[in-house]
Scaffold this motif. Structure first.
Motif, PDB file in Angstrom:
ATOM      1  N   VAL A   1      18.312  44.816  19.220  1.00  0.00           N
ATOM      2  CA  VAL A   1      19.322  44.942  20.117  1.00  0.00           C
ATOM      3  C   VAL A   1      19.303  46.433  19.118  1.00  0.00           C
ATOM      4  O   VAL A   1      20.175  47.654  20.750  1.00  0.00           O
ATOM      5  N   TRP A   2      19.958  46.506  18.316  1.00  0.00           N
ATOM      6  CA  TRP A   2      20.086  47.777  17.738  1.00  0.00           C
ATOM      7  C   TRP A   2      19.041  48.947  18.168  1.00  0.00           C
ATOM      8  O   TRP A   2      19.255  49.852  18.320  1.00  0.00           O
ATOM      9  N   ASN A   3      17.951  48.319  17.258  1.00  0.00           N
ATOM     10  CA  ASN A   3      16.859  49.756  17.508  1.00  0.00           C
ATOM     11  C   ASN A   3      15.972  49.883  18.772  1.00  0.00           C
ATOM     12  O   ASN A   3      16.111  51.364  19.176  1.00  0.00           O
ATOM     13  N   ASP A   4      16.710  48.962  19.915  1.00  0.00           N
ATOM     14  CA  ASP A   4      16.201  49.768  21.507  1.00  0.00           C
ATOM     15  C   ASP A   4      17.107  50.739  21.563  1.00  0.00           C
ATOM     16  O   ASP A   4      17.904  51.533  22.720  1.00  0.00           O
ATOM     17  N   ALA A   5      19.045  50.332  21.336  1.00  0.00           N
ATOM     18  CA  ALA A   5      19.703  51.167  22.274  1.00  0.00           C
ATOM     19  C   ALA A   5      19.806  52.143  20.965  1.00  0.00           C
ATOM     20  O   ALA A   5      19.686  53.683  21.572  1.00  0.00           O
ATOM     21  N   LEU A   6      18.795  52.576  20.028  1.00  0.00           N
ATOM     22  CA  LEU A   6      18.503  54.011  18.960  1.00  0.00           C
ATOM     23  C   LEU A   6      17.596  54.183  19.826  1.00  0.00           C
ATOM     24  O   LEU A   6      17.970  55.920  20.085  1.00  0.00           O
ATOM     25  N   ALA A   7      16.498  53.636  20.788  1.00  0.00           N
ATOM     26  CA  ALA A   7      15.653  54.147  20.702  1.00  0.00           C
ATOM     27  C   ALA A   7      16.054  54.824  22.067  1.00  0.00           C
ATOM     28  O   ALA A   7      15.945  56.270  22.310  1.00  0.00           O
ATOM     29  N   LEU A   8      16.558  54.342  23.165  1.00  0.00           N
ATOM     30  CA  LEU A   8      17.632  54.753  24.309  1.00  0.00           C
ATOM     31  C   LEU A   8      18.687  55.976  24.009  1.00  0.00           C
ATOM     32  O   LEU A   8      17.763  57.222  24.258  1.00  0.00           O
ATOM     33  N   ILE A   9      18.936  55.899  22.560  1.00  0.00           N
ATOM     34  CA  ILE A   9      19.694  57.269  22.637  1.00  0.00           C
ATOM     35  C   ILE A   9      19.458  58.614  22.310  1.00  0.00           C
ATOM     36  O   ILE A   9      19.296  59.304  22.706  1.00  0.00           O
TER      37      ILE A   9
END
Length: 52
Positions: free
Chosen positions: A29-37
């Motif tokens: 979840v953290w990595n997906d959110a970071l990629a989205l940002i």
């Protein structure tokens, strides 16, 4: 005054498995959110922020 506490846990083998699954999901979840940002255009973010 700030204080801190240190805790040590000793999970059972079953708990270790469940904790590994939990932390694995959190990492995804953290990595997906970071990629989205990183993918979002900064100008659209600034426009949205100031249009509130």
């Amino acid at each position: 005054m700030k204080s801190r506490y240190q805790y040590r846990i000793y999970p059972t083998p079953g708990q270790q498995t469940e904790l590994a699954k939990l932390f694995g999901c959190c990492r995804v979840v953290w990595n997906d959110a970071l990629a989205l940002i990183k993918r979002v255009d900064i100008s659209s973010v600034l426009w949205w922020r100031w249009s509130l």
